[in-house]
Design a protein around this motif. Structure first.
Motif, short mmCIF file in Angstrom:
data_model
loop_
_atom_site.label_atom_id
_atom_site.label_comp_id
_atom_site.label_asym_id
_atom_site.label_seq_id
_atom_site.Cartn_x
_atom_site.Cartn_y
_atom_site.Cartn_z
N THR A 177 -4.98 9.53 -11.01
CA THR A 177 -5.22 8.99 -12.34
C THR A 177 -3.91 8.66 -13.04
OG1 THR A 177 -5.30 11.25 -13.22
CG2 THR A 177 -7.41 10.21 -12.67
N SER A 178 -3.97 7.68 -13.91
CA SER A 178 -2.78 7.27 -14.67
C SER A 178 -2.79 7.93 -16.04
CB SER A 178 -2.76 5.75 -14.82
OG SER A 178 -3.91 5.31 -15.53
N ILE B 57 -1.70 3.99 -6.22
CA ILE B 57 -2.92 3.38 -6.72
C ILE B 57 -3.33 4.17 -7.95
CG2 ILE B 57 -5.31 2.81 -6.19
CD1 ILE B 57 -4.50 2.88 -3.22
N GLU C 262 -5.46 4.54 -11.70
CA GLU C 262 -6.60 4.10 -12.50
C GLU C 262 -6.83 5.12 -13.60
OE1 GLU C 262 -8.52 1.96 -14.16
OE2 GLU C 262 -8.64 0.97 -12.20
N SER C 263 -7.40 4.67 -14.71
CA SER C 263 -7.67 5.56 -15.84
C SER C 263 -8.72 6.58 -15.47
CB SER C 263 -8.13 4.74 -17.06
OG SER C 263 -9.37 4.11 -16.77
N GLU C 264 -8.73 7.70 -16.20
CA GLU C 264 -9.69 8.76 -15.91
C GLU C 264 -11.12 8.27 -16.01
OE1 GLU C 264 -9.12 12.80 -17.34
OE2 GLU C 264 -7.17 12.23 -18.12
N ARG D 96 -12.42 5.41 -15.34
CA ARG D 96 -12.84 4.52 -14.26
C ARG D 96 -12.45 5.04 -12.87
NH1 ARG D 96 -10.29 -1.13 -15.53
NH2 ARG D 96 -11.34 -1.57 -13.55
N TYR D 97 -11.80 6.18 -12.83
CA TYR D 97 -11.19 6.63 -11.59
C TYR D 97 -12.21 6.86 -10.47
CZ TYR D 97 -8.03 9.14 -8.46
OH TYR D 97 -7.29 9.52 -7.38
N PHE E 134 -13.51 3.74 -9.01
CA PHE E 134 -12.46 3.08 -8.23
C PHE E 134 -12.32 3.73 -6.85
CE2 PHE E 134 -7.90 2.33 -7.26
CZ PHE E 134 -7.95 0.95 -7.21
#
Length: 559
Positions: A68-69, A103, A105-107, A109-110, A113
């Motif tokens: 996650t980002s 890679i 992705e936000s929490e 949408r993780y 994804f």
């Protein structure tokens, strides 16, 4: 003796003559021997690196990473990136490893994804999972490496102690047919949520500090009646609350203390008085807590738009100065209050621990909603890399290294853990409280700063700046407010982490359909759109939609 000297001399002369005869062939043979020796040495170095926590690889090892980002580049210093920061630089220097591509992705949408990556069979080399069902799916489809030997070979004694402080259930939760298929995050006990109030607003209104939750609700009502934080055309914001009602270790704005005050454990499995496993959201205690929330909503104390709020929106209301009350964990000064304090240094946020006698979660099982898991793609050449990274970041740099100041300063600077390769935390269950106890002793001069761990020393520096120098830096303010003010309340109240109980076989994930049913029902009840008399109907519907079978399975596994 003379015979041996003559013999050696003759052998030497023979060797010289032989070299003269063979010429270049001899040179090539010597080079071949040297190359062979180099290969043996390098092979030994690879072998040592693959079987020990700190041994360095002889050549750079790269890995792709999925996790996650963080918001705002995870609050990294200017110029730093996820691939190039204090963590990655230290790991490269010590282990010769580098995350080659990430890679992110936000929490929110993780999981969707990751689901796409799984279906495409395109996993990165190392992957951090936030969903237990996904872990099970990857294991059942033979898509991840067995990490049993990795854990045995590349885990330091201190890291083992950290995992063991949670009981055997934590590591058992990642074992499938007796094999360790992932590394679990240690969800350090963060204690109960505290109520954070704008003390400067209380002083403006001449209000005394609350000693009970009901007194606190009266204060929030006074904030509302006096339009605190709102402009002429704006609606005053009451107690902020996430629509999910129950928080996690990475979120604020829950209603957990209200549930705690009734002895309720919503969204958790628990044991009843007969020793049976039941779902906490279905109990009479939870019903009474919902009635309380319903009353707070009717009085205007609970935010009138709570059902529509998302985490980012809630955070914006705090940072902009619109809100003066919400429930949050001890680290709340780091996020979001530090940013609000930097915008308005006159704001004075104070934590209150008003549910000390509630028996927070004593009969509840630990569910795995909060957990993260590190897995390695099946076929990746260096699966041991994950435990080597964990051992370096969570043991060596904290307790042994003399050159990891930049990494440990990240904690005092409130750099988001998502900047770290592997977005997990590994620490002792009681680490939060031990750090504060040691900080207090050092600040009081009872122990030397040299006796502190690296993390404790970084916090000491920030807290000391705030106390001694009147530092207005946001990081110093946040360090003091979180570690001394907030955790200090729990230490003074002699709060003890609850001994964790784990569900049989690590199961108990609530299906999304049942989660939606619960959330929608509770929101409607709180907002007065559904009678509390229908609570029993909700319980029956929950069981009918699969809850009964799930409950029976858990109780059968327990036996």
């Amino acid at each position: 003796m003379r015979y041996r000297i003559i013999q050696k001399t003759l052998l030497f002369i023979g060797a010289v003559l032989m070299l003269g005869i063979t010429g270049c062939a001899g040179d090539e043979s010597a080079e071949a021997i040297t190359a062979s020796e180099d290969r043996v040495i390098k092979s030994e170095e690879w072998e040592k690196a693959s079987q020990s926590p700190y041994a360095k690889y002889p050549e750079l090892v790269t890995y792709t990473l999925g996790q996650t980002s963080g918001d705002n580049n995870a609050n990294l210093p200017e110029g730093a990136t996820y691939e190039d920061n204090a963590y990655t630089n230290y790991l490269r220097e010590m282990l010769n490893v580098q995350n080659d591509s990430i890679i992110l992705e936000s929490e929110e949408r993780y999981n969707d994804f990751i689901d796409i990556l799984v279906k495409d069979e395109n996993l990165p080399d190392v992957l951090v999972l936030t969903d237990r069902d996904m872990l099970t799916e990857l294991v059942e489809n033979d898509m991840v490496e067995d990490l049993t030997e990795v854990y045995e070979n590349c885990t330091t004694d201190r890291i083992r102690e950290m995992f063991e402080s949670y009981g055997s259930g934590l590591l058992d939760s990642v074992k499938f047919n007796g094999r360790m298929m992932a590394i679990p995050e240690t969800v350090t006990d963060h204690g109960p949520c505290l109520l954070w109030l704008r003390k400067d607003w209380m002083d403006q209104l001449g209000l005394s500090e609350p000693k009970t939750l009901e007194e606190a609700f009266d204060i929030i009502e006074a904030f509302q009646n006096n339009h605190m934080g709102a402009g002429p055309s704006e609606e005053a914001i009451g107690l902020l609350c996430d629509s999910g009602l129950v928080g996690t270790t990475s979120s604020n704005y829950s209603a957990d203390p209200i549930f705690d005050s009734f002895g309720a454990n919503p969204q958790c499995w628990q044991e009843n008085e007969r020793g049976e496993i039941v779902y906490g959201s279905l109990t009479e205690e939870t019903k009474q807590a919902i009635i309380c929330l319903r009353d707070l909503y009717a009085r205007g104390i609970l935010d009138s738009n709570f059902a529509l709020r998302e985490q980012n929106n809630l955070r914006d209301l705090v940072v902009s100065g619109r809100c003066g009350a919400f429930f949050g964990l001890w680290w709340t000064p780091n996020n979001p209050l530090m940013e609000q304090h930097e915008k308005d240094s006159s704001s004075d946020w104070v934590p209150y621990y008003l549910t000390a006698k509630s028996g927070h979660g004593e009969n509840a099982y630990t569910n795995f909603r909060d957990n993260k898991y590190v897995v390695v793609r099946k076929g990746y050449e260096h699966p041991e890399i994950v435990m080597k990274i964990i051992s370096v970041l969570f043991d060596y740099t904290r307790y042994e290294a003399k050159d990891a100041e930049e990494i440990n300063d990240y904690f005092a600077m409130n750099v988001d853990p998502k900047a770290r390769p592997l977005v997990i935390n590994v620490d002792y269950n009681e680490a939060t409280y031990k750090i504060t106890e040691n900080l207090r002793r050092a600040l009081a001069g009872e122990i030397s700063v040299s006796d502190l761990s690296a993390i404790e020393a970084s916090y000491y520096k920030a807290c000391n700046h705030y106390i001694a120098d009147g530092s207005r830096a946001g990081e110093d303010w946040a360090a003091y407010k979180s570690r001394i003010s907030a955790v200090g309340l729990l230490v003074d109240a002699k709060y003890q982490p609850v001994t964790r109980k784990y569900l049989p076989d690590g199961e108990g994930q609530i299906p999304q359909t049942l989660q939606n049913l619960e959330k929608d029902t509770f929101i409607q009840m709180i907002m007065g759109k559904r009678s509390m008399d229908t609570f029993d109907d909700f319980v029956e519907e929950w069981y009918a939609q699969g809850g009964a079978e799930l409950t029976q399975r858990l109780n059968a596994a327990k036996r």
